[in-house]
Design a protein around this motif. Structure first.
Motif, PDB file in Angstrom:
ATOM      1  N   GLY A  41       0.816  -1.210   0.000  1.00 13.00           N
ATOM      2  CA  GLY A  41       0.000   0.000   0.000  1.00 13.00           C
ATOM      3  C   GLY A  41       0.846   1.254   0.000  1.00 13.00           C
ATOM      4  N   ARG A  42       0.182   2.375  -0.131  1.00 14.26           N
ATOM      5  CA  ARG A  42       0.853   3.675  -0.153  1.00 14.26           C
ATOM      6  C   ARG A  42       0.832   4.301   1.224  1.00 14.26           C
ATOM      7  NH1 ARG A  42      -0.258   7.358  -5.098  1.00 14.26           N
ATOM      8  NH2 ARG A  42       1.544   8.237  -4.093  1.00 14.26           N
ATOM      9  N   GLY A  43       1.738   5.222   1.439  1.00 13.42           N
ATOM     10  CA  GLY A  43       1.795   5.932   2.705  1.00 13.42           C
ATOM     11  C   GLY A  43       2.578   5.134   3.734  1.00 13.42           C
ATOM     12  N   PRO A  44       2.554   5.579   4.973  1.00 14.13           N
ATOM     13  CA  PRO A  44       3.307   4.883   6.013  1.00 14.13           C
ATOM     14  C   PRO A  44       2.585   3.632   6.501  1.00 14.13           C
ATOM     15  CG  PRO A  44       2.194   6.769   6.955  1.00 14.13           C
ATOM     16  CD  PRO A  44       1.941   6.818   5.464  1.00 14.13           C
ATOM     17  N   TRP A  45       3.316   2.613   6.882  1.00 16.56           N
ATOM     18  CA  TRP A  45       2.740   1.427   7.505  1.00 16.56           C
ATOM     19  C   TRP A  45       2.641   1.713   8.994  1.00 16.56           C
ATOM     20  CZ3 TRP A  45      -0.140  -2.549   7.054  1.00 16.56           C
ATOM     21  CH2 TRP A  45      -0.097  -3.596   7.971  1.00 16.56           C
ATOM     22  N   PRO A  46       1.442   1.683   9.586  1.00 15.56           N
ATOM     23  CA  PRO A  46       1.282   2.058  10.986  1.00 15.56           C
ATOM     24  C   PRO A  46       1.652   0.952  11.974  1.00 15.56           C
ATOM     25  CG  PRO A  46      -0.840   1.517  10.055  1.00 15.56           C
ATOM     26  CD  PRO A  46       0.165   1.434   8.932  1.00 15.56           C
ATOM     27  N   GLY A  47       1.948  -0.231  11.485  1.00 14.03           N
ATOM     28  CA  GLY A  47       2.228  -1.361  12.372  1.00 14.03           C
ATOM     29  C   GLY A  47       3.687  -1.518  12.711  1.00 14.03           C
ATOM     30  N   GLY A  48       3.970  -2.602  13.393  1.00 12.67           N
ATOM     31  CA  GLY A  48       5.330  -2.967  13.763  1.00 12.67           C
ATOM     32  C   GLY A  48       5.468  -4.476  13.736  1.00 12.67           C
ATOM     33  N   ILE A  49       6.615  -4.997  14.126  1.00 12.55           N
ATOM     34  CA  ILE A  49       6.865  -6.425  13.972  1.00 12.55           C
ATOM     35  C   ILE A  49       5.946  -7.306  14.812  1.00 12.55           C
ATOM     36  CG2 ILE A  49       9.246  -6.156  13.224  1.00 12.55           C
ATOM     37  CD1 ILE A  49      10.109  -6.888  16.059  1.00 12.55           C
ATOM     38  N   GLY A  69       8.222  -9.817  10.607  1.00 12.94           N
ATOM     39  CA  GLY A  69       9.360  -8.934  10.366  1.00 12.94           C
ATOM     40  C   GLY A  69       8.962  -7.493  10.117  1.00 12.94           C
ATOM     41  N   GLU A  70       9.958  -6.704   9.783  1.00 14.02           N
ATOM     42  CA  GLU A  70       9.757  -5.275   9.527  1.00 14.02           C
ATOM     43  C   GLU A  70       9.107  -5.038   8.170  1.00 14.02           C
ATOM     44  OE1 GLU A  70      10.351  -2.691  11.464  1.00 14.02           O
ATOM     45  OE2 GLU A  70      11.392  -3.737  13.065  1.00 14.02           O
ATOM     46  N   ALA A  71       8.369  -3.962   8.070  1.00 13.30           N
ATOM     47  CA  ALA A  71       7.816  -3.542   6.780  1.00 13.30           C
ATOM     48  C   ALA A  71       8.958  -3.048   5.900  1.00 13.30           C
ATOM     49  CB  ALA A  71       6.806  -2.424   6.985  1.00 13.30           C
ATOM     50  N   ARG A  72       8.882  -3.376   4.621  1.00 20.10           N
ATOM     51  CA  ARG A  72       9.845  -2.806   3.670  1.00 20.10           C
ATOM     52  C   ARG A  72       9.219  -1.527   3.124  1.00 20.10           C
ATOM     53  NH1 ARG A  72      11.524  -7.748  -0.185  1.00 20.10           N
ATOM     54  NH2 ARG A  72       9.282  -7.669  -0.558  1.00 20.10           N
ATOM     55  N   ILE A  73       9.988  -0.450   3.154  1.00 23.71           N
ATOM     56  CA  ILE A  73       9.507   0.858   2.708  1.00 23.71           C
ATOM     57  C   ILE A  73      10.270   1.240   1.449  1.00 23.71           C
ATOM     58  CG2 ILE A  73       9.182   3.281   3.347  1.00 23.71           C
ATOM     59  CD1 ILE A  73       7.660   1.248   5.139  1.00 23.71           C
ATOM     60  N   TYR A  74       9.528   1.595   0.411  1.00 21.36           N
ATOM     61  CA  TYR A  74      10.122   2.019  -0.861  1.00 21.36           C
ATOM     62  C   TYR A  74       9.754   3.473  -1.072  1.00 21.36           C
ATOM     63  CZ  TYR A  74      10.437  -2.993  -1.504  1.00 21.36           C
ATOM     64  OH  TYR A  74      10.723  -4.320  -1.336  1.00 21.36           O
ATOM     65  N   GLY A  75      10.746   4.345  -1.197  1.00 22.81           N
ATOM     66  CA  GLY A  75      10.465   5.771  -1.301  1.00 22.81           C
ATOM     67  C   GLY A  75      11.335   6.492  -2.298  1.00 22.81           C
ATOM     68  N   MET A  76      11.600   5.862  -3.442  1.00 23.86           N
ATOM     69  CA  MET A  76      12.436   6.526  -4.442  1.00 23.86           C
ATOM     70  C   MET A  76      11.820   7.836  -4.931  1.00 23.86           C
ATOM     71  SD  MET A  76      15.182   4.802  -4.791  1.00 23.86           S
ATOM     72  CE  MET A  76      15.856   5.348  -6.338  1.00 23.86           C
ATOM     73  N   GLY A  81       6.435   5.604  -4.080  1.00 21.23           N
ATOM     74  CA  GLY A  81       6.603   5.241  -2.682  1.00 21.23           C
ATOM     75  C   GLY A  81       5.507   4.309  -2.186  1.00 21.23           C
ATOM     76  N   HIS A  82       5.893   3.240  -1.485  1.00 20.91           N
ATOM     77  CA  HIS A  82       4.914   2.299  -0.945  1.00 20.91           C
ATOM     78  C   HIS A  82       5.554   1.434   0.136  1.00 20.91           C
ATOM     79  CE1 HIS A  82       6.959  -0.094  -4.033  1.00 20.91           C
ATOM     80  NE2 HIS A  82       6.554  -1.177  -3.387  1.00 20.91           N
ATOM     81  N   PHE A  83       4.726   0.655   0.841  1.00 23.18           N
ATOM     82  CA  PHE A  83       5.232  -0.306   1.813  1.00 23.18           C
ATOM     83  C   PHE A  83       4.848  -1.707   1.360  1.00 23.18           C
ATOM     84  CE2 PHE A  83       1.049   0.999   3.495  1.00 23.18           C
ATOM     85  CZ  PHE A  83       0.415  -0.221   3.595  1.00 23.18           C
ATOM     86  N   ASP A  84       5.567  -2.675   1.909  1.00 19.69           N
ATOM     87  CA  ASP A  84       5.366  -4.088   1.600  1.00 19.69           C
ATOM     88  C   ASP A  84       5.578  -4.845   2.907  1.00 19.69           C
ATOM     89  OD1 ASP A  84       5.875  -6.778   0.952  1.00 19.69           O
ATOM     90  OD2 ASP A  84       6.876  -6.265  -0.908  1.00 19.69           O
ATOM     91  N   VAL A  85       4.545  -5.553   3.371  1.00 18.19           N
ATOM     92  CA  VAL A  85       4.593  -6.237   4.661  1.00 18.19           C
ATOM     93  C   VAL A  85       4.232  -7.707   4.468  1.00 18.19           C
ATOM     94  CG1 VAL A  85       3.628  -6.317   6.995  1.00 18.19           C
ATOM     95  CG2 VAL A  85       3.909  -4.123   5.849  1.00 18.19           C
ATOM     96  N   LEU A  86       5.050  -8.600   5.003  1.00 22.89           N
ATOM     97  CA  LEU A  86       4.760 -10.029   4.969  1.00 22.89           C
ATOM     98  C   LEU A  86       3.903 -10.370   6.177  1.00 22.89           C
ATOM     99  CD1 LEU A  86       5.333 -12.760   3.572  1.00 22.89           C
ATOM    100  CD2 LEU A  86       7.261 -13.005   5.138  1.00 22.89           C
ATOM    101  N   ILE A  87       2.780 -11.066   5.947  1.00 21.96           N
ATOM    102  CA  ILE A  87       1.883 -11.458   7.033  1.00 21.96           C
ATOM    103  C   ILE A  87       1.591 -12.957   6.935  1.00 21.96           C
ATOM    104  CG2 ILE A  87       0.861  -9.165   7.279  1.00 21.96           C
ATOM    105  CD1 ILE A  87      -1.564 -10.137   5.682  1.00 21.96           C
ATOM    106  N   THR A  88       1.317 -13.583   8.086  1.00 21.93           N
ATOM    107  CA  THR A  88       1.010 -15.008   8.131  1.00 21.93           C
ATOM    108  C   THR A  88      -0.310 -15.212   8.876  1.00 21.93           C
ATOM    109  OG1 THR A  88       3.343 -15.593   8.124  1.00 21.93           O
ATOM    110  CG2 THR A  88       1.828 -17.274   8.907  1.00 21.93           C
ATOM    111  N   SER A  89      -1.172 -16.038   8.289  1.00 23.50           N
ATOM    112  CA  SER A  89      -2.489 -16.299   8.859  1.00 23.50           C
ATOM    113  C   SER A  89      -2.379 -17.041  10.179  1.00 23.50           C
ATOM    114  CB  SER A  89      -3.312 -17.133   7.882  1.00 23.50           C
ATOM    115  OG  SER A  89      -4.569 -17.442   8.433  1.00 23.50           O
ATOM    116  N   ARG A  90      -3.249 -16.700  11.120  1.00 22.94           N
ATOM    117  CA  ARG A  90      -3.318 -17.411  12.394  1.00 22.94           C
ATOM    118  C   ARG A  90      -4.122 -18.699  12.274  1.00 22.94           C
ATOM    119  NH1 ARG A  90      -4.322 -13.227  17.305  1.00 22.94           N
ATOM    120  NH2 ARG A  90      -2.278 -12.248  17.217  1.00 22.94           N
TER     121      ARG A  90
END
Length: 95
Positions: A41-49, A69-76, A81-90
């Motif tokens: 998504g775009r903008g800042p990722w509001p979460g954490g690890i 893990g940490e969000a990857r932030i792309y801001g060239m 600019g966007h973020f990329d977050v890996l998530i795992t289902s519970r």
């Protein structure tokens, strides 16, 4: 280690894409392909690890995930600019 983690207030992030992780990427990351996704998504990722993510709309609606893990932030540039977050289902169910 004696630390206490208190849940924070929920935040809402809109206009995101959720993509399943393919088998090759899952193997490289050491995660299960059937239970892992990427949130982009775009903008800042509001979460954490230690974030818990609940999907409120779309094909994953009602599912709960944990951030891996940490969000990857792309801001060239502002345009790309966007973020990329890996998530795992519970849950035990796959996609």
């Amino acid at each position: 280690m004696g630390s206490t983690v208190e849940p924070g207030a929920p935040v809402t992030v809109g206009h995101i894409a959720i993509q399943p992780v393919d088998a090759a990427e899952a193997e490289a990351l050491g995660v299960q392909a059937r239970t892992s996704c990427r949130v982009i998504g775009r903008g800042p990722w509001p979460g954490g690890i230690n974030s818990t993510i609940r999907i409120d709309a779309g094909p994953y609606e009602g599912r709960v995930f944990d951030q891996d893990g940490e969000a990857r932030i792309y801001g060239m540039s502002p345009r790309t600019g966007h973020f990329d977050v890996l998530i795992t289902s519970r849950g035990a169910e796959g996609h």
